[in-house]
Scaffold this motif. Structure first.
Motif, PDB file in Angstrom:
ATOM      1  N   GLU A   1       0.822  -1.208   0.000  1.00  0.00           N
ATOM      2  CA  GLU A   1       0.000   0.000   0.000  1.00  0.00           C
ATOM      3  C   GLU A   1       0.855   1.256   0.000  1.00  0.00           C
ATOM      4  O   GLU A   1       0.590   2.213  -0.721  1.00  0.00           O
ATOM      5  N   SER A   2       1.914   1.231   0.813  1.00  0.00           N
ATOM      6  CA  SER A   2       2.733   2.438   0.913  1.00  0.00           C
ATOM      7  C   SER A   2       3.497   2.688  -0.390  1.00  0.00           C
ATOM      8  O   SER A   2       3.976   3.780  -0.627  1.00  0.00           O
ATOM      9  N   GLN A   3       3.605   1.648  -1.191  1.00  0.00           N
ATOM     10  CA  GLN A   3       4.316   1.828  -2.456  1.00  0.00           C
ATOM     11  C   GLN A   3       3.385   2.207  -3.603  1.00  0.00           C
ATOM     12  O   GLN A   3       3.829   2.542  -4.687  1.00  0.00           O
ATOM     13  N   VAL A   4       2.096   2.098  -3.350  1.00  0.00           N
ATOM     14  CA  VAL A   4       1.158   2.359  -4.430  1.00  0.00           C
ATOM     15  C   VAL A   4       1.178   3.836  -4.816  1.00  0.00           C
ATOM     16  O   VAL A   4       1.125   4.716  -3.964  1.00  0.00           O
ATOM     17  N   GLU A   5       1.296   4.116  -6.100  1.00  0.00           N
ATOM     18  CA  GLU A   5       1.218   5.491  -6.579  1.00  0.00           C
ATOM     19  C   GLU A   5       0.474   5.464  -7.911  1.00  0.00           C
ATOM     20  O   GLU A   5       0.307   4.422  -8.529  1.00  0.00           O
ATOM     21  N   ILE A   6       0.043   6.656  -8.313  1.00  0.00           N
ATOM     22  CA  ILE A   6      -0.714   6.743  -9.565  1.00  0.00           C
ATOM     23  C   ILE A   6       0.197   7.396 -10.618  1.00  0.00           C
ATOM     24  O   ILE A   6       0.866   8.388 -10.338  1.00  0.00           O
ATOM     25  N   ARG A   7       0.242   6.786 -11.807  1.00  0.00           N
ATOM     26  CA  ARG A   7       0.989   7.378 -12.917  1.00  0.00           C
ATOM     27  C   ARG A   7      -0.024   7.932 -13.910  1.00  0.00           C
ATOM     28  O   ARG A   7      -0.926   7.207 -14.347  1.00  0.00           O
ATOM     29  N   VAL A   8       0.118   9.178 -14.233  1.00  0.00           N
ATOM     30  CA  VAL A   8      -0.781   9.788 -15.220  1.00  0.00           C
ATOM     31  C   VAL A   8       0.046  10.107 -16.473  1.00  0.00           C
ATOM     32  O   VAL A   8       0.937  10.943 -16.429  1.00  0.00           O
ATOM     33  N   HIS A   9      -0.192   9.353 -17.524  1.00  0.00           N
ATOM     34  CA  HIS A   9       0.520   9.614 -18.779  1.00  0.00           C
ATOM     35  C   HIS A   9      -0.304  10.543 -19.651  1.00  0.00           C
ATOM     36  O   HIS A   9      -1.491  10.303 -19.854  1.00  0.00           O
ATOM     37  N   LEU A  10       0.373  11.597 -20.140  1.00  0.00           N
ATOM     38  CA  LEU A  10      -0.349  12.564 -20.978  1.00  0.00           C
ATOM     39  C   LEU A  10      -0.161  12.209 -22.451  1.00  0.00           C
ATOM     40  O   LEU A  10       0.752  11.441 -22.798  1.00  0.00           O
ATOM     41  N   GLU A  11      -1.039  12.746 -23.241  1.00  0.00           N
ATOM     42  CA  GLU A  11      -0.878  12.562 -24.687  1.00  0.00           C
ATOM     43  C   GLU A  11       0.411  13.255 -25.134  1.00  0.00           C
ATOM     44  O   GLU A  11       0.806  14.266 -24.548  1.00  0.00           O
ATOM     45  N   VAL A  12       1.047  12.704 -26.155  1.00  0.00           N
ATOM     46  CA  VAL A  12       2.237  13.359 -26.689  1.00  0.00           C
ATOM     47  C   VAL A  12       1.804  14.728 -27.229  1.00  0.00           C
ATOM     48  O   VAL A  12       0.676  14.890 -27.729  1.00  0.00           O
ATOM     49  N   ASN A  13       2.665  15.683 -27.069  1.00  0.00           N
ATOM     50  CA  ASN A  13       2.392  17.025 -27.606  1.00  0.00           C
ATOM     51  C   ASN A  13       1.286  17.775 -26.879  1.00  0.00           C
ATOM     52  O   ASN A  13       0.597  18.593 -27.483  1.00  0.00           O
ATOM     53  N   THR A  14       1.105  17.506 -25.620  1.00  0.00           N
ATOM     54  CA  THR A  14       0.163  18.324 -24.861  1.00  0.00           C
ATOM     55  C   THR A  14       0.854  19.653 -24.582  1.00  0.00           C
ATOM     56  O   THR A  14       1.998  19.663 -24.117  1.00  0.00           O
ATOM     57  N   PRO A  15       0.154  20.766 -24.888  1.00  0.00           N
ATOM     58  CA  PRO A  15       0.807  22.058 -24.705  1.00  0.00           C
ATOM     59  C   PRO A  15       1.163  22.315 -23.243  1.00  0.00           C
ATOM     60  O   PRO A  15       0.472  21.832 -22.330  1.00  0.00           O
ATOM     61  N   GLU A  16       2.229  23.090 -23.059  1.00  0.00           N
ATOM     62  CA  GLU A  16       2.787  23.281 -21.716  1.00  0.00           C
ATOM     63  C   GLU A  16       1.808  23.921 -20.746  1.00  0.00           C
ATOM     64  O   GLU A  16       1.742  23.542 -19.581  1.00  0.00           O
ATOM     65  N   ASP A  17       1.027  24.929 -21.246  1.00  0.00           N
ATOM     66  CA  ASP A  17       0.112  25.600 -20.310  1.00  0.00           C
ATOM     67  C   ASP A  17      -0.965  24.634 -19.814  1.00  0.00           C
ATOM     68  O   ASP A  17      -1.407  24.687 -18.672  1.00  0.00           O
ATOM     69  N   GLN A  18      -1.355  23.700 -20.696  1.00  0.00           N
ATOM     70  CA  GLN A  18      -2.368  22.715 -20.268  1.00  0.00           C
ATOM     71  C   GLN A  18      -1.773  21.763 -19.222  1.00  0.00           C
ATOM     72  O   GLN A  18      -2.441  21.371 -18.261  1.00  0.00           O
ATOM     73  N   VAL A  19      -0.488  21.431 -19.445  1.00  0.00           N
ATOM     74  CA  VAL A  19       0.189  20.571 -18.464  1.00  0.00           C
ATOM     75  C   VAL A  19       0.168  21.237 -17.097  1.00  0.00           C
ATOM     76  O   VAL A  19      -0.122  20.618 -16.068  1.00  0.00           O
ATOM     77  N   ARG A  20       0.447  22.555 -17.118  1.00  0.00           N
ATOM     78  CA  ARG A  20       0.480  23.270 -15.848  1.00  0.00           C
ATOM     79  C   ARG A  20      -0.909  23.279 -15.191  1.00  0.00           C
ATOM     80  O   ARG A  20      -1.054  23.058 -13.992  1.00  0.00           O
ATOM     81  N   THR A  21      -1.975  23.545 -15.990  1.00  0.00           N
ATOM     82  CA  THR A  21      -3.336  23.525 -15.444  1.00  0.00           C
ATOM     83  C   THR A  21      -3.656  22.160 -14.826  1.00  0.00           C
ATOM     84  O   THR A  21      -4.204  22.051 -13.721  1.00  0.00           O
ATOM     85  N   LEU A  22      -3.314  21.116 -15.569  1.00  0.00           N
ATOM     86  CA  LEU A  22      -3.600  19.756 -15.075  1.00  0.00           C
ATOM     87  C   LEU A  22      -2.877  19.496 -13.758  1.00  0.00           C
ATOM     88  O   LEU A  22      -3.444  18.926 -12.815  1.00  0.00           O
ATOM     89  N   HIS A  23      -1.608  19.922 -13.700  1.00  0.00           N
ATOM     90  CA  HIS A  23      -0.822  19.756 -12.478  1.00  0.00           C
ATOM     91  C   HIS A  23      -1.571  20.336 -11.275  1.00  0.00           C
ATOM     92  O   HIS A  23      -1.727  19.686 -10.247  1.00  0.00           O
ATOM     93  N   ASN A  24      -2.097  21.588 -11.473  1.00  0.00           N
ATOM     94  CA  ASN A  24      -2.831  22.236 -10.381  1.00  0.00           C
ATOM     95  C   ASN A  24      -4.134  21.495 -10.054  1.00  0.00           C
ATOM     96  O   ASN A  24      -4.489  21.314  -8.894  1.00  0.00           O
ATOM     97  N   GLU A  25      -4.826  21.101 -11.121  1.00  0.00           N
ATOM     98  CA  GLU A  25      -6.132  20.449 -10.894  1.00  0.00           C
ATOM     99  C   GLU A  25      -5.971  19.123 -10.159  1.00  0.00           C
ATOM    100  O   GLU A  25      -6.746  18.795  -9.252  1.00  0.00           O
ATOM    101  N   ILE A  26      -4.957  18.357 -10.557  1.00  0.00           N
ATOM    102  CA  ILE A  26      -4.723  17.073  -9.873  1.00  0.00           C
ATOM    103  C   ILE A  26      -4.356  17.340  -8.420  1.00  0.00           C
ATOM    104  O   ILE A  26      -4.830  16.678  -7.497  1.00  0.00           O
TER     105      ILE A  26
END
Lengths: 305, 228
Positions: free
Chosen positions: A56-81
């Protein structure tokens, strides 16, 4: 109570255990076997629990993004997650870093294979590594991350990974181990108690003249009860010491052996010292309770007259 | 000392063992209980040491009302009552001295006193030479003397003897009677159920006759009064 009286009760109790040789043997065996099984399940549960905690303590979630996701969207997603309840930490892993990880993981053999994928040729997606505060929330958090895709065109999240199923399976296993163990142990404990109360009944029967005389000359009920109490406790005590010794000795060898074998499988056994206290305590306690209860059942019926 | 007031005893099968017994036995008396078999003699005796409880009525022993006494006080009342049976009821695995000492051990008397008192009563019943013999090595009369020693070892104020001579030949019976007289003479009340006509007629005492659960006769220095 006088010391000499107490000594007498213990002497009488010991004598009965020896005199009823075969019945004592049967009672002790019954307790030993049930406690051995209980102990086995106990050790199993303790270790599975530890394993579950580890995983359990090792469990983590990996979120893979689509290739070529624009940087500003990456930043928004980071905040939302990061603002999803239950999320402890979000780490952005750019595709360059991902490639480094992969190179490291594959080692020398992978060097050739990954040749030429640096820079703009990197086929890996950017990703997030999400840790949650409570392992049990993993599935729910993962689900919420997936839903961030909704209303976005094109959807930026390619895939959400976590040890889906592994944790649930382990929980199910521990649950069944506990249930099966409990059913077996309760059944066997009743058998043991029945055997003990029968042993004591035989003692009482063999000594009914003695008891009748005791009552006649004015012995108190407690005085009459004591030796039987001692006998039952003794049966329970011997019946629990045997499985404790066997289990702890066996476990010690297992821990020894695991240093060489299991170590490779990344399974860590509960240390012997820690386990010894819990197992001995529980088995000894239950053994004594069964023994004393079994004897009191018989004596109670007899002394009511 | 011992008093019964309108005591009735019915058994679950509906039979009436005793029907309205009123009796008083004073300190230091020697009383025979006589009557046909099944007339209620045994029930009468058992009521006194509370092996049986009455259906109705009051029983007083040494000033205690047995019916009002709490269950856990009963052992202490019994310590004041010695009981002797027709079949001796000795423990076969214990020696003579151990059988006698047993009665003191179970009321948790100190060891020193147990040893001293045991030898004292064995002397009284003239068995000091057989102290380390086992009951099976003794004659019937000797076994009954051990039983008497056990009954008196805790200095009870009453002895209940249920046909103590029932299994003994006439000479031995007389020997036991003399012993009981001596104990009575030393200040112990004795209540003895018997079928022994010779004994009752030769050792004249108070006689209480019970028939069909009722006292039909109560005489000082009475006779046995039955032909058997």
């Amino acid at each position: 109570m006088r010391i000499s009286t107490l000594a007498r009760h213990f002497r009488e109790g010991f004598k009965s255990v020896v005199r009823n040789g075969w019945m004592s043997f049967a009672s002790i065996s019954a307790i030993s076997i049930s406690l051995f099984i209980l102990g086995t399940f106990l050790i199993l549960t303790l270790n599975v629990n530890q394993l579950v905690e580890q995983i359990e303590s090792q469990v983590e979630i990996r979120v893979h993004l689509e290739v070529n996701t624009p940087e500003d969207q990456v930043r928004t997603l980071h905040n939302e997650i990061g603002s999803i309840p239950g999320v402890a930490q979000v780490e952005f892993i750019p595709k360059e870093e991902g490639l480094e990880f992969m190179k490291e993981a594959l080692g020398d053999e992978g060097k050739e294979l990954l040749e030429g994928y640096e820079g703009d040729n990197n086929p890996l997606p950017d990703s997030f590594k999400v840790t949650v505060d409570e392992p049990r929330n993993v599935a729910a958090v993962a689900e919420q991350i997936k839903q961030l895709n909704e209303g976005r065109v094109p959807p930026p999240i390619f895939k959400v990974y976590y040890g889906e199923g592994t944790v649930e399976t382990l929980f199910t296993i521990t649950k069944y181990v506990r249930i099966i163990g409990l059913v077996l142990v309760v059944g066997l404990a009743f058998t043991a108690m029945f055997l003990i109360s029968n042993t004591i009944r035989i003692t009482i029967f063999a000594r009914r003249r003695e008891i009748a005389i005791m009552k006649l000359v004015g012995a108190t009920n407690n005085f009459i009860r004591w030796p039987f109490f001692v006998e039952g406790a003794l049966l329970g005590l011997i019946g629990s010491i045997i499985p404790i010794a066997v289990l702890l000795f066996g476990y010690a060898s297992l821990v020894d052996a695991s240093r060489f074998n299991l170590g490779l499988m990344l399974i860590q056994l509960v240390p012997l010292e820690e386990l010894a206290v819990v197992v001995s305590g529980i088995l000894l306690g239950i053994g004594l309770v069964i023994g004393i209860w079994g004897s009191l059942i018989s004596v109670h019926k007899f002394l009511k007259i | 000392m011992i008093e019964m007031q309108d005591v009735w005893k019915s058994y679950p099968d509906g039979s009436h063992a005793l029907r309205g017994i009123n009796v008083q036995v004073d300190r230091n008396e020697f009383v025979y209980i006589v009557g046909p078999s099944g007339a209620g003699k045994s029930t009468f005796m058992k009521l006194i040491y509370r092996e049986v409880r009455p259906t109705r009525g009051q029983i007083f022993v040494n000033g205690f009302n047995l019916e009002k006494l709490k269950q856990r006080k009963i052992p202490y009342v019994r310590r004041n009552i010695g009981v002797i049976f027709q079949d001796f009821r000795l423990l076969p695995t214990l020696t003579v001295a151990e059988n006698v000492a047993f009665a003191m051990e179970v009321i948790e008397a100190p060891r020193k006193i147990i040893r001293k008192r045991t030898m004292e009563v064995l002397e009284l019943v003239r068995l000091q030479d057989k102290a380390s013999a086992y009951p099976s090595q003794l004659s019937g009369g000797e076994q009954q003397r051990v039983a008497i020693a056990r009954a008196i070892v805790n200095n009870p104020s009453v002895i209940i003897a249920d046909e103590p001579t029932g299994n003994l030949d006439p000479d031995t019976s007389i020997e036991i009677m003399k012993l009981l007289e001596e104990i009575n003479f030393r200040g112990t009340t004795i209540i003895m159920a018997t079928h022994n006509k010779e004994i009752v007629n030769n050792f004249r005492k108070r006689v209480i006759a019970i028939e069909n659960g009722v006292i039909v006769r109560d005489e000082m220095r009475g006779e046995y009064g039955y032909e058997d």
